[in-house]
Motif scaffolding. Structure first.
Motif, PDB file in Angstrom:
ATOM      1  N   ARG A 171      33.875   2.794  16.050  1.00  0.00           N
ATOM      2  CA  ARG A 171      35.397   2.645  16.167  1.00  0.00           C
ATOM      3  C   ARG A 171      36.237   2.438  14.784  1.00  0.00           C
ATOM      4  NH1 ARG A 171      32.107   1.713  19.900  1.00  0.00           N
ATOM      5  NH2 ARG A 171      32.389   2.658  21.852  1.00  0.00           N
TER       6      ARG A 171
ATOM      7  N   MET B  67      38.349   5.067  12.774  1.00  0.00           N
ATOM      8  CA  MET B  67      39.658   4.713  12.282  1.00  0.00           C
ATOM      9  C   MET B  67      40.050   5.135  10.931  1.00  0.00           C
ATOM     10  SD  MET B  67      41.704   1.169  12.701  1.00  0.00           S
ATOM     11  CE  MET B  67      41.872   0.912  14.724  1.00  0.00           C
ATOM     12  N   GLU B  68      39.140   4.381  10.093  1.00  0.00           N
ATOM     13  CA  GLU B  68      39.376   4.549   8.649  1.00  0.00           C
ATOM     14  C   GLU B  68      39.073   5.890   8.276  1.00  0.00           C
ATOM     15  OE1 GLU B  68      38.528   2.125   4.602  1.00  0.00           O
ATOM     16  OE2 GLU B  68      36.801   2.382   5.973  1.00  0.00           O
TER      17      GLU B  68
ATOM     18  N   SER C 191      39.978   8.765   9.887  1.00  0.00           N
ATOM     19  CA  SER C 191      40.986   9.481  10.397  1.00  0.00           C
ATOM     20  C   SER C 191      42.350   8.812   9.434  1.00  0.00           C
ATOM     21  CB  SER C 191      41.385   8.818  11.824  1.00  0.00           C
ATOM     22  OG  SER C 191      40.300   9.093  12.736  1.00  0.00           O
TER      23      SER C 191
ATOM     24  N   ILE D  49      44.909  -0.678   6.646  1.00  0.00           N
ATOM     25  CA  ILE D  49      44.097  -0.231   7.695  1.00  0.00           C
ATOM     26  C   ILE D  49      42.950  -1.323   7.954  1.00  0.00           C
ATOM     27  CG2 ILE D  49      42.413   0.854   6.210  1.00  0.00           C
ATOM     28  CD1 ILE D  49      43.412   2.494   9.494  1.00  0.00           C
TER      29      ILE D  49
ATOM     30  N   MET E 151      40.822  -2.321  11.687  1.00  0.00           N
ATOM     31  CA  MET E 151      39.588  -2.184  11.839  1.00  0.00           C
ATOM     32  C   MET E 151      38.648  -3.110  12.289  1.00  0.00           C
ATOM     33  SD  MET E 151      38.939  -0.328   7.889  1.00  0.00           S
ATOM     34  CE  MET E 151      37.080  -0.401   8.009  1.00  0.00           C
TER      35      MET E 151
ATOM     36  N   ILE F 251      39.792  -3.725  16.281  1.00  0.00           N
ATOM     37  CA  ILE F 251      39.249  -2.778  17.025  1.00  0.00           C
ATOM     38  C   ILE F 251      37.794  -3.093  17.552  1.00  0.00           C
ATOM     39  CG2 ILE F 251      38.453  -0.729  15.628  1.00  0.00           C
ATOM     40  CD1 ILE F 251      40.008   1.072  17.992  1.00  0.00           C
TER      41      ILE F 251
ATOM     42  N   ALA G 230      51.065   1.722  15.485  1.00  0.00           N
ATOM     43  CA  ALA G 230      49.599   1.530  15.847  1.00  0.00           C
ATOM     44  C   ALA G 230      49.406   0.116  16.432  1.00  0.00           C
ATOM     45  CB  ALA G 230      48.842   1.077  13.992  1.00  0.00           C
TER      46      ALA G 230
ATOM     47  N   LEU H   1      46.833   0.470  20.132  1.00  0.00           N
ATOM     48  CA  LEU H   1      45.778  -0.536  20.415  1.00  0.00           C
ATOM     49  C   LEU H   1      45.780  -1.465  21.492  1.00  0.00           C
ATOM     50  CD1 LEU H   1      43.332  -1.527  18.838  1.00  0.00           C
ATOM     51  CD2 LEU H   1      44.464  -3.367  17.569  1.00  0.00           C
TER      52      LEU H   1
ATOM     53  N   ALA I  84      41.225   4.210  18.175  1.00  0.00           N
ATOM     54  CA  ALA I  84      40.820   4.075  16.576  1.00  0.00           C
ATOM     55  C   ALA I  84      41.532   5.490  15.779  1.00  0.00           C
ATOM     56  CB  ALA I  84      39.116   4.357  16.541  1.00  0.00           C
ATOM     57  N   MET I  85      41.292   6.366  16.351  1.00  0.00           N
ATOM     58  CA  MET I  85      41.686   7.674  15.626  1.00  0.00           C
ATOM     59  C   MET I  85      43.063   8.096  15.461  1.00  0.00           C
ATOM     60  SD  MET I  85      38.520  10.020  16.677  1.00  0.00           S
ATOM     61  CE  MET I  85      38.856  11.437  15.504  1.00  0.00           C
TER      62      MET I  85
ATOM     63  N   GLY J 176      44.399   5.343  13.171  1.00  0.00           N
ATOM     64  CA  GLY J 176      44.273   5.653  11.958  1.00  0.00           C
ATOM     65  C   GLY J 176      45.499   6.423  11.208  1.00  0.00           C
TER      66      GLY J 176
END
Length: 299
Positions: free
Chosen positions: A48, A52-53, A55, A66, A70, A73, A144, A148, A193-194, A197
């Motif tokens: 995940r 995320m990173e 994306s 970010i 990270m 999550i 974001a 989450l 995550a996506m 990101g």
């Protein structure tokens, strides 16, 4: 650098980021801190935070904002595993090749370790607000954070877990209910995550919604593949008990549709996801290879 080398590098990077935010094992609650750290440092794919990173990078994101997300999550994911393994839930004694948290620290401490990880996750994500340097970055961080919270909560992962328990109690789960469970229990955190990101990188609303759809497909395909491995793999390869779904009388794609149809569904869903990821006018080849790997994995 080939895909495997880049994946190893990304996994190591997540580990370094995560360790920055883990608690020190000291004081009267040191055993709780130890249980928290035991749960998080047990290994795993770190899927995940990597998604995320990547994306974030897909939409041109740069900087350290970010990183707290990270770590957060991955904490949320691991808290859910700690609780999933409890005797009151799946009653699993091994995960990732070693004893589960409750099996080492006891039921009560494992519950608290999960609770602690969830709270620590939001405390950690909140640190991103002090990293943001402009009003626009603050707004992205807030967006974001909301994603989450929703995707991990009662309208997402926890809601899916609740529906899963209800299905076990009733002994009857329709295909629609199964999709709801998988969408929320598994796909929601991949969506978080996506989407997070993308939002942190400044992606527009339409692109964020497209990422939500791609992540849904990835999450469902990932879960179906997990169900396939529960039937076809071994404890040695998987690092956790196999046959758990049958033991717990869970309806899965495999039990509902069979192995062949399940494999075809994995291919269809992942193909659609890759098509979406290639539609933004920019490429992230590592992200696309990662998706392919996830849905064809053997452990």
């Amino acid at each position: 650098m080939n895909f495997k080398e880049q994946l190893n590098q990304s996994t190591e990077r997540v580990g370094k980021v995560l360790r920055k935010y883990l608690p020190e094992e000291k004081g009267y609650a040191s055993r709780l801190m130890e249980a928290v750290n035991y749960s998080v440092t047990a290994g795993g794919k770190r899927l995940r935070p990597i998604l995320m990173e990547e994306s974030f990078r897909l939409f041109g994101g740069q900087g350290a904002v970010i990183e707290p997300f990270m770590a957060a999550i991955e904490m949320i994911h691991n808290y859910s595993l700690v609780h999933d393994d409890l005797p009151a839930m799946d009653n699993d004694e091994f995960r990732r090749g070693r004893k589960t948290t409750w099996n080492v620290y006891g039921d009560g401490m494992a519950v608290l370790a999960g609770d602690g990880l969830l709270n620590l996750a939001y405390e950690t994500a909140g640190r991103a607000f002090s990293i943001a340097q402009t009003q626009e970055e603050l707004l992205r961080t807030a967006g974001a954070f909301q994603i989450l919270g929703r995707k991990a909560g009662i309208y997402g992962m926890i809601g899916g877990q609740a529906a899963d328990i209800e299905g076990e109690i009733s002994g009857q789960v329709s295909r629609e209910q199964l999709l709801f469970i998988q969408e929320n229990k598994t796909a929601a955190l991949i969506q978080a995550a996506m989407m997070a990101g993308a939002v942190l990188a400044g992606a527009g609303q339409g692109d964020v919604l497209s990422m939500e759809k791609a992540a849904y497909n990835i999450g469902i395909a990932f879960q179906i593949q997990d169900d396939i491995l529960d039937v076809t793999s071994t404890v040695e390869v998987l690092g956790k008990p196999v046959g758990s779904d049958e033991k717990n009388h869970k309806l899965t794609y495999v039990s509902l549709l069979g192995l062949d149809a399940s494999r075809k569904e994995v291919a269809r869903l992942s193909g659609e996801a890759l098509q979406i990821l290639g539609s933004f006018g920019r490429k992230n080849e590592f992200l696309e290879e990662l998706v392919k790997m996830l849905v064809t994995r053997e452990k």
